[in-house]
Design a protein around this motif. Structure first.
Motif, short mmCIF file in Angstrom:
data_model
loop_
_atom_site.label_atom_id
_atom_site.label_comp_id
_atom_site.label_asym_id
_atom_site.label_seq_id
_atom_site.Cartn_x
_atom_site.Cartn_y
_atom_site.Cartn_z
N HIS A 324 112.51 -4.44 43.42
CA HIS A 324 112.67 -3.12 42.73
C HIS A 324 114.04 -2.63 42.68
CE1 HIS A 324 111.42 0.46 40.72
NE2 HIS A 324 111.80 1.14 41.67
N ARG A 325 114.45 -2.54 43.84
CA ARG A 325 115.98 -1.77 43.97
C ARG A 325 116.98 -2.89 43.46
NH1 ARG A 325 119.52 -2.14 49.33
NH2 ARG A 325 121.37 -0.79 48.59
N LEU A 326 116.82 -4.29 43.41
CA LEU A 326 117.64 -5.08 42.86
C LEU A 326 117.53 -4.99 41.40
CD1 LEU A 326 119.54 -7.48 42.74
CD2 LEU A 326 117.65 -8.84 42.89
N VAL A 327 116.64 -4.98 40.75
CA VAL A 327 116.39 -4.87 39.27
C VAL A 327 117.29 -3.39 38.80
CG1 VAL A 327 114.80 -4.41 37.19
CG2 VAL A 327 114.53 -6.25 39.05
N LYS A 328 117.02 -2.27 39.66
CA LYS A 328 117.71 -0.80 39.11
C LYS A 328 119.09 -0.97 39.31
CE LYS A 328 117.66 3.67 40.04
NZ LYS A 328 119.05 4.14 40.01
N ILE A 329 119.55 -2.04 40.41
CA ILE A 329 121.22 -2.11 40.66
C ILE A 329 121.75 -2.92 39.39
CG2 ILE A 329 123.20 -3.05 41.60
CD1 ILE A 329 121.13 -2.25 44.38
N LEU A 330 121.06 -3.96 39.16
CA LEU A 330 121.72 -4.91 37.71
C LEU A 330 121.37 -4.35 36.51
CD1 LEU A 330 120.97 -8.49 39.30
CD2 LEU A 330 123.20 -7.32 39.12
N SER A 331 120.41 -3.35 36.25
CA SER A 331 120.22 -2.73 34.94
C SER A 331 121.46 -2.00 34.87
CB SER A 331 118.87 -2.18 35.03
OG SER A 331 117.78 -2.98 35.28
N ARG A 333 124.70 -2.15 36.35
CA ARG A 333 125.90 -2.84 36.56
C ARG A 333 125.98 -4.13 35.72
NH1 ARG A 333 129.30 -2.20 40.57
NH2 ARG A 333 130.39 -3.24 39.05
N PHE A 334 124.88 -4.82 35.19
CA PHE A 334 124.84 -6.11 34.58
C PHE A 334 123.64 -6.29 33.51
CE2 PHE A 334 125.87 -10.88 35.36
CZ PHE A 334 126.23 -11.05 34.27
N PRO A 335 123.35 -5.09 32.84
CA PRO A 335 122.38 -4.97 32.06
C PRO A 335 121.97 -6.28 31.14
CG PRO A 335 123.74 -3.44 31.34
CD PRO A 335 124.34 -4.00 32.50
N GLU A 336 123.31 -6.87 30.77
CA GLU A 336 123.12 -7.94 29.81
C GLU A 336 122.36 -9.26 30.52
OE1 GLU A 336 127.25 -5.87 29.22
OE2 GLU A 336 125.72 -6.63 30.80
N LEU A 337 122.35 -9.57 31.75
CA LEU A 337 121.66 -10.42 32.45
C LEU A 337 120.25 -10.38 32.17
CD1 LEU A 337 122.02 -12.99 34.06
CD2 LEU A 337 121.64 -11.28 36.17
N GLY A 338 119.73 -9.18 32.02
CA GLY A 338 118.22 -8.99 31.67
C GLY A 338 117.41 -9.37 32.87
N LEU A 339 117.87 -9.08 34.11
CA LEU A 339 117.16 -9.59 35.20
C LEU A 339 115.79 -8.74 35.11
CD1 LEU A 339 117.01 -10.98 38.23
CD2 LEU A 339 117.59 -8.77 38.89
#
Length: 552
Positions: A324-331, A333-339
């Protein structure tokens, strides 16, 4: 009649040569064997296997091949050792060192056998003397591991595998780990001695950055610890290629805190799914995001029914925390990845090293699928443009078989000075590149090696000008030390160690002046005629103009 006499003479000459070879072999190895028996501890009988002209032990081949990971070096033309000593006790190592040094016979030291060029168990066929004789000191039986929870340290013998170390830690504590590689069957000795790179590098640095003590046997057979060896030698064996200085019996390492839940993840994209833009953004995000995250990028060529040959990019890694925390961080900083959470798996740190579908007991397995393989490496200091990535994709599709692995730095690696240990690739490095190519048949080797060099040559425009290389990814195309001279050693030494190479040479020249501990890419000793000192002066003057201090 004359023809028959000629054949008879040829036969007699062959028998004479065979006899001379046998006598030569016996004269070389009998004193060595006598020396081993003399120096062994009666309580711990020494076991070794022979491959001599006069005597061959049946188990020899199975012992040799058990830890040959690269099939390139398992051919009938590969130069084989004459003796393999399977050390089971400290006294066996001492005997091997003393007897090898006394009889001036080359020794190879093997812990796991994963070295890319087989330097721990073979002599390169490019040597000028194809009849060179050598023996292997195999450490695989020296695998004791002791965990000290109070001090949060582990003492591990160098014949243990990373997996065995991880398993011991995991079954002792759920909140401690060790920053090292992700291949459990890699041997501890070569891994830590060469630096040691893993998926917690951004949080805790290299394996060698977390070493607090060591036991090493030097050329006179003496066992030293950190106090008795001194800080110079202790510095050298933490990333400078420990096999150049002695036989390390054990390392004592700091254990590091890990959360009870970590997250592994993987997102796969193809060229048609915006890979160029994603790779361009990755190079800004991966080295600069939270140090709890290791986000690597693996690239290869895939054949698809619709697009034909395309680039496949796998964004994957380890996060020291929940999904959950990882998805928030990448959303953010790196939303294009779409994790998404569906891309993640939560588990313990130990479980992350074998995957969600295997028990952690799999860490204890020493099995490994050997293959024909060639690896090379580079370091990137400046971002690559989108046009640059497009060129890389085209080159990869043309070559088809090469794979590129991008490993991000940053975090802890940005805070450790380049001279702290022999490993110099620190503050300016955005990420490391590993080039890999595998093939299935021996006759495919030349074409595969040519492809490896072609991608390496093409990438020169994107990487460090001095073409730095990662020492544990041994690469003999950078040069080998045929005559064990300083000049030959400098060619590859500066690639691996930068300015730290000069300090390594100084230490080597003090602790192993006779250069007993040597291999194709070992640290050389100083020249006796003063050329080294002149080079030191020149380099010191050059670096001084940049405001940097060279420590020797």
């Amino acid at each position: 009649m004359r023809s028959s006499i000629s054949l008879l003479c040829l036969l007699l000459l062959s028998l004479l040569l065979l006899s001379l070879l046998r006598e030569s072999s016996d004269s070389t190895w009998k004193p060595f064997e006598d020396c081993l028996l003399k120096h062994q501890d009666p309580k711990f009988p020494l076991i070794y296997f022979r491959n001599l002209t006069s005597h061959r032990d049946p188990p020899f081949s199975s012992v040799l091949n058990a830890y040959v990971r690269n099939l390139r070096f398992n051919s009938s033309t590969a130069l084989k050792p004459s003796i393999i000593i399977t050390a089971r006790h400290e006294s066996h190592v001492k005997a091997a060192v003393i007897c090898g040094a006394t009889n001036k016979i080359q020794m190879k030291i093997r812990s796991g056998g994963h070295d890319y060029e087989g330097s721990s168990y073979r002599v390169d066929n490019n040597y000028t003397n194809p009849n060179v004789q050598f023996f292997i000191l195999d450490m695989f039986n020296l695998r004791d591991i002791e965990i000290n929870l109070t001090a949060k340290t582990a003492r591990v013998q160098t014949g243990a595998t990373l997996g065995e170390l991880y398993y011991k830690i995991a079954t002792t504590s759920q909140t401690l780990g060790f920053p090292a590689g992700t291949c459990p069957s890699v041997g501890v000795g070569g891994h830590i001695g060469g630096g040691g790179f893993g998926n917690m590098i951004r949080k805790y640095g290299l394996s060698s950055d977390n070493v607090v003590d060591a036991g090493i046997i030097v050329a006179n057979g003496t066992l030293l610890n950190r106090t008795s060896m001194g800080e110079d030698l202790f510095w050298a064996i933490r990333g400078g290629g420990a096999a150049s200085f002695g036989v390390v019996l054990s390392y004592t390492v700091k254990l590091v805190p890990v959360p009870e839940i970590v997250t592994t993840f993987k997102v796969v994209k193809t060229l048609e799914e915006n890979v160029t833009n994603l790779a361009f953004k990755w190079q800004d995000v991966a080295p600069n995001i939270t140090e709890d995250l290791f986000l690597k990028l693996n690239l290869d060529v895939e054949n698809t029914e619709r697009e034909g040959k395309t680039i496949r990019a796998s964004f994957e890694g380890l996060f020291l925390g929940t999904c959950h925390r990882l998805v928030k961080i990448l959303s953010d900083r790196f939303p294009e990845l779409g994790l998404k959470e569906s891309n993640c798996n939560e588990m313990s740190w130990a479980q992350s090293l074998v995957g969600i579908d295997k028990p952690i007991e799999a860490l204890l397995s020493r099995s490994f699928s050997a293959s024909y393989f060639k690896g090379k490496s580079d370091y990137v200091e400046k971002p690559i443009s989108k046009v640059g990535f497009d060129g890389i994709w085209n080159k990869m599709i043309k070559l088809k078989d090469v794979k590129l692995y991008f490993y991000p730095y940053g975090g802890k690696m940005f805070t450790i000075p380049a001279s702290e240990t022999p490993f110099p690739h620190r503050d300016k490095i955005l990420w490391k590149i590993q080039y890999g190519i595998n093939w299935k048949k021996p006759d495919e080797e030349k074409a595969s090696l040519d492809k490896s060099m072609e991608i390496y040559d093409y990438m020169a425009q994107f990487v460090s000008e001095d073409r730095r290389s990662f020492f544990p990814y041994r690469d003999h195309t950078l040069g080998i030390n045929i005559n064990y001279t300083y000049e030959e050693g400098r060619k590859y030494g500066l690639k691996y160690f930068g300015d730290n190479f000069y300090r390594l040479v100084e230490i080597k020249s003090k602790v192993d002046a006779a250069n007993f501990f040597k291999n194709e890419q070992s640290i050389p000793v100083k020249n006796r005629h003063g050329d080294f000192d002149e080079l030191i002066s020149l380099v010191t003057e050059k670096k001084g103009k940049r405001g940097r201090k060279l420590i020797v």
